[in-house]
Each structure stands twice: as structure tokens, then as C-alpha cells.
Scaffold this motif. Structure first.
Motif, short mmCIF file in Angstrom:
data_model
loop_
_atom_site.label_atom_id
_atom_site.label_comp_id
_atom_site.label_asym_id
_atom_site.label_seq_id
_atom_site.Cartn_x
_atom_site.Cartn_y
_atom_site.Cartn_z
N ALA A 280 0.81 -1.22 0.00
CA ALA A 280 0.00 0.00 0.00
C ALA A 280 0.84 1.26 0.00
O ALA A 280 0.29 2.37 0.02
CB ALA A 280 -0.93 0.00 1.22
N SER A 281 2.17 1.14 -0.03
CA SER A 281 3.03 2.31 0.14
C SER A 281 2.80 3.36 -0.95
O SER A 281 2.76 4.56 -0.65
CB SER A 281 4.50 1.89 0.17
N PHE A 282 2.65 2.93 -2.19
CA PHE A 282 2.45 3.90 -3.26
C PHE A 282 1.09 4.58 -3.11
O PHE A 282 0.96 5.78 -3.34
CB PHE A 282 2.55 3.21 -4.62
N GLY A 283 0.09 3.83 -2.70
CA GLY A 283 -1.23 4.40 -2.44
C GLY A 283 -1.17 5.41 -1.31
O GLY A 283 -1.85 6.44 -1.34
N VAL A 284 -0.35 5.13 -0.30
CA VAL A 284 -0.17 6.06 0.81
C VAL A 284 0.33 7.40 0.28
O VAL A 284 -0.14 8.47 0.69
CB VAL A 284 0.80 5.49 1.86
N TYR A 285 1.29 7.35 -0.63
CA TYR A 285 1.81 8.58 -1.22
C TYR A 285 0.72 9.33 -1.99
O TYR A 285 0.55 10.54 -1.82
CB TYR A 285 2.98 8.26 -2.15
N VAL A 323 -0.90 8.69 9.70
CA VAL A 323 -1.11 9.00 8.28
C VAL A 323 -0.90 7.75 7.43
O VAL A 323 -1.72 7.45 6.54
CB VAL A 323 -0.16 10.13 7.83
N TYR A 324 0.17 7.02 7.70
CA TYR A 324 0.44 5.81 6.92
C TYR A 324 -0.69 4.79 7.12
O TYR A 324 -1.18 4.18 6.15
CB TYR A 324 1.77 5.19 7.31
N ALA A 325 -1.10 4.59 8.37
CA ALA A 325 -2.11 3.57 8.68
C ALA A 325 -3.45 3.89 8.02
O ALA A 325 -4.09 3.01 7.42
CB ALA A 325 -2.27 3.44 10.19
N VAL A 326 -3.89 5.15 8.12
CA VAL A 326 -5.18 5.53 7.54
C VAL A 326 -5.15 5.38 6.02
O VAL A 326 -6.07 4.80 5.41
CB VAL A 326 -5.54 6.98 7.93
N CYS A 327 -4.09 5.88 5.40
CA CYS A 327 -3.97 5.77 3.94
C CYS A 327 -3.83 4.31 3.50
O CYS A 327 -4.34 3.92 2.44
CB CYS A 327 -2.77 6.58 3.45
N MET A 328 -3.14 3.51 4.30
CA MET A 328 -2.98 2.09 3.99
C MET A 328 -4.33 1.38 3.98
O MET A 328 -4.63 0.58 3.06
CB MET A 328 -2.06 1.43 5.01
N ILE A 329 -5.17 1.66 4.95
CA ILE A 329 -6.50 1.02 5.01
C ILE A 329 -7.32 1.42 3.79
O ILE A 329 -8.01 0.58 3.18
CB ILE A 329 -7.22 1.44 6.31
N ILE A 330 -7.24 2.68 3.40
CA ILE A 330 -7.96 3.14 2.20
C ILE A 330 -7.45 2.40 0.97
O ILE A 330 -8.24 1.97 0.12
CB ILE A 330 -7.80 4.66 2.03
N ASP A 331 -6.14 2.25 0.85
CA ASP A 331 -5.59 1.58 -0.33
C ASP A 331 -5.90 0.09 -0.31
O ASP A 331 -6.08 -0.51 -1.38
CB ASP A 331 -4.08 1.79 -0.42
N PHE A 332 -5.97 -0.52 0.85
CA PHE A 332 -6.39 -1.92 0.92
C PHE A 332 -7.80 -2.08 0.35
O PHE A 332 -8.10 -3.04 -0.36
CB PHE A 332 -6.37 -2.42 2.37
N ALA A 333 -8.67 -1.12 0.67
CA ALA A 333 -10.04 -1.15 0.14
C ALA A 333 -10.03 -1.01 -1.38
O ALA A 333 -10.78 -1.69 -2.09
CB ALA A 333 -10.87 -0.04 0.78
N ARG A 334 -9.16 -0.13 -1.88
CA ARG A 334 -9.04 0.03 -3.34
C ARG A 334 -8.56 -1.26 -3.99
O ARG A 334 -9.09 -1.69 -5.02
CB ARG A 334 -8.07 1.17 -3.67
N GLN A 335 -7.54 -1.89 -3.40
CA GLN A 335 -7.02 -3.14 -3.94
C GLN A 335 -8.12 -4.21 -3.99
O GLN A 335 -8.25 -4.93 -4.98
CB GLN A 335 -5.85 -3.63 -3.10
N TYR A 336 -8.89 -4.29 -2.92
CA TYR A 336 -9.97 -5.28 -2.85
C TYR A 336 -11.02 -4.99 -3.93
O TYR A 336 -11.49 -5.91 -4.61
CB TYR A 336 -10.61 -5.24 -1.46
N MET A 337 -11.35 -3.73 -4.12
CA MET A 337 -12.35 -3.35 -5.12
C MET A 337 -11.84 -3.65 -6.53
O MET A 337 -12.57 -4.20 -7.36
CB MET A 337 -12.66 -1.86 -4.99
N PHE A 338 -10.56 -3.31 -6.79
CA PHE A 338 -10.00 -3.56 -8.12
C PHE A 338 -9.94 -5.06 -8.42
O PHE A 338 -10.22 -5.48 -9.54
CB PHE A 338 -8.61 -2.95 -8.22
N ARG A 339 -9.56 -5.86 -7.42
CA ARG A 339 -9.53 -7.32 -7.64
C ARG A 339 -10.92 -7.85 -7.94
O ARG A 339 -11.09 -8.74 -8.79
CB ARG A 339 -8.95 -8.02 -6.40
N GLY A 340 -11.91 -7.27 -7.27
CA GLY A 340 -13.29 -7.70 -7.52
C GLY A 340 -13.74 -7.37 -8.92
O GLY A 340 -14.40 -8.17 -9.59
#
Length: 351
Positions: A280-285, A323-340
């Protein structure tokens, strides 16, 4: 599919935390201007900056190290662009809906529609162009004799790094490392380490090199700042070693990269967790550095309350981690949505 190497993924996480730190200091109003009069908080801020400024170079070196050896994947750049567009447009839409921004002019609309070309994120523009150009160089770099390759890099660094680091004038060709040319130079270094890096280096020696470079970066600021206060000269040279393409910043980057290259993290639960967080690091950025958020999250953290006090150090690590944790959770949701979505498309094509 190749297994991710946890040592490099751990370095990726560290680099992004350091990048957030740079933004915490700068956009949070904690880092004073280099030609201002410093108090204790200002010296501490510039000292912390000195040990984090290499993070962007480190992040590029990680990408270069694996791009040099990996197979050409034509879908890499479009996938990266899609992620950038998702956040550039998505966050803008949410900001408009929430009333955080009054509207968009034509320039802002172009930034949303063409986030890479319009440099919504300068790093993404330079990095994406590096990804597009890199495969064209790999075969040539593999065939180059090691001695020729090394000399070529050294000559390139004379023009792109040494000259701007040593000469107390602003050079027309100097972009301070904020461009594709510097990223391609870092790519050549990362590829050289991949092809000719040899055995693992002593971790302690490389970490010592990183620490020494960081100290010298800070010492250079102290020395030139003191000279500037007495004479009024060299004002533009005060924080010159804090540029991404400075010799000291590059040295710190390479030393830190080589230190983590030598670390061995066995496969297991810890390795899996590190790789998952790093994904999720790039999403965090992309989230925390979005044009509509880059100054808002420091305000939410209340950085202005302690900007002029050394107490900011007590809030620094928790703030960066949040900041990293909040953005990471958001990007995890994006990854899950994209995989779906991908799974749905695959199943739809089979019908």
C-alpha cells in the motif's frame, strides 16, 4: 509470479514513512526557511530532515533494482496510471461533494483528467517516464563491461550531482532531482547494483555510511547558515546538500539501500505482514500528497500548535504512523475493489 523480498519491502515502508516525515515538517509549517533565524525547534527540524531527505532516491532505487532484472511488463505503466487517476479524480470528487473545495477551474480539471502529464504528483510523472524508458536500456546495460558502466555513471554524476553540490551558483541544468533525468541516473545506479553489486555488504558499515552522510548534510547547513548570517552571502547554497541530486543525499540513499539489501528476512508470517503493508506504500503517497489533502492532514494533526517548539518530536512518529495507517487502510479497500472488478470481468468474458 516472483516472491517479494521482505527486506526491500521493509525498506519501501521505511522510505514512505520518511517521505511523510518530509511533508510533516514542510507542509506542517515546522521546517523554517533555510535563510531564516533558527530556534531549537528549527535546528531539530532540519536535523531530522537531513536523515529523511534520501527517501525519494531510495524509493526509486528499489524500483530500479527490480526493473533492471525483471521481465518487460507492458501493463505496468497503465496499471500505475489507473491507480494515479483513481486517487486524483476520486479524492477531488469527494472533496467537491464534501464542500472542502469551492470548485474547479480549467487547470484543476486538466490536473484531474491528466494527472501524470499535468504533474499532479511530480514524483509520479518522473517515475512513470522512467518505467517507460527503462526497458529500452536493460539489454544494453547487461552487455556493458562493468568498468565502462561504472565510468559512465561517474561521468554522469559529475554533471548531475557533483557540479550542483559544489558550485555556489544556480546551474541552468540543475532541477534538484525533481525530474526524469535524475530518476534515470538513479535507475542506472540501481541496475548497476543489480548486475555488478557482488556480495552483500556489511550492514553496520552501510548504516554508518548513511548516518555519516546525514550528519554531513546537517553540518553543511549549519556551516553555510552561520556564514550567511555573518555575511549575507550564499543564501541559495544553505540547504544545497538537501537536494535529491546532491552528492551527500545520493551517498545516504545508496548506503541505506545496500544496508537493507544485505538483510535477510526468512519467509514466514513476519515477512508476509511486511509485504502486505508495503503493497500500500504507493497508495499512501497518492492519498496524503493529493493536492486537496497535502496541507489538510498536517492541520488535522495540529502541527501549527507545536511548530516552534522542540515538542514537535513527541508528535512526529505517532502522526506519521497515523497518516500511513489511515492511507494504507484506504488503499487496501481500493485493492480489494479492483480485484473484484477484474474477477468480474474475467468471469463475464467466460460466459
Amino acid at each position: 509470479m516472483k516472491t517479494r523480498e521482505a527486506n526491500f519491502e521493509l525498506l519501501r515502508i521505511l522510505a514512505m514513512l520518511m517521505i511523510i516525515t518530509l511533508h510533516f515538517l514542510d507542509k506542517g509549517g515546522i521546517l523554517p526557511k533555510p535563510d531564516a533565524v533558527f530556534g531549537p525547534a528549527g535546528y531539530l527540524a532540519w536535523g531530522l530532515e537531513a536523515f529523511c531527505v534520501c527517501a525519494v532516491n531510495v524509493y526509486v532505487l528499489i524500483g530500479a533494482y527490480f526493473l533492471a532484472e525483471g521481465d518487460y511488463r507492458p501493463g505496468r505503466a497503465p496499471k500505475l496510471w489507473l491507480q494515479v487517476f483513481f486517487y486524483a479524480a476520486g479524492i477531488k470528487a469527494l472533496a467537491l461533494a464534501a464542500g472542502l473545495v469551492p470548485g474547479m477551474d480549467k487547470y484543476e480539471l486538466l490536473q484531474v483528467i491528466f494527472p501524470v502529464i499535468q504533474e499532479h504528483y511530480w514524483f509520479v510523472t518522473a517515475y512513470l517516464l522512467m518505467i517507460l524508458i527503462a526497458p529500452l536500456m536493460n539489454d544494453t546495460l547487461r552487455r556493458l563491461p562493468e568498468k565502462t558502466y561504472r565510468r559512465g555513471i561517474l561521468l554522469l554524476l559529475v554533471f548531475l550531482s557533483l557540479s550542483s553540490s559544489m558550485l555556489p551558483v544556480k546551474l541552468p541544468i540543475d532541477r534538484m532531482g525533481y525530474d526524469t533525468v535524475w530518476f534515470l541516473c538513479l535507475y542506472l545506479i540501481g541496475a548497476y547494483i543489480r548486475f555488478h553489486g557482488g556480495k552483500a555488504k556489511r550492514i553496520s558499515g552501510m548504516l554508518a555510511g548513511y548516518a555519516a552522510a546525514g550528519l554531513l548534510i546537517f553540518a553543511s547547513l549549519l556551516a553555510v547558515h552561520a556564514y550567511y548570517e555573518k555575511t549575507g552571502s550564499l543564501g541559495d547554497f544553505i540547504n544545497r546538500q538537501y537536494q535529491y541530486n546532491s552528492v551527500l543525499c545520493l551517498t545516504a540513499s545508496v548506503c541505506l539501500f545496500l544496508a537493507f539489501r544485505s538483510i535477510r528476512i526468512p519467509q514466514g508470517r513476519a515477512s508476509a505482514v511486511i509485504c502486505r503493508i508495503a503493497s500500500a506504500s504507493f497508495g499512501v503517497y497518492l492519498i496524503h500528497e493529493h493536492v486537496d489533502l497535502r496541507y489538510r492532514w498536517p492541520a488535522l494533526l495540529g502541527t501549527q500548535r507545536y511548530a516552534d517548539s522542540p515538542v514537535f518530536l513527541l508528535y512526529w512518529l505517532p502522526g506519521v504512523a497515523i497518516v500511513y495507517a489511515v492511507c494504507m487502510i484506504i488503499d487496501f479497500a481500493r485493492q480489494y475493489m479492483f480485484r473484484g472488478i477484474v474477477k468480474w470481468l474475467i468471469n463475464a468474458n467466460k460466459r
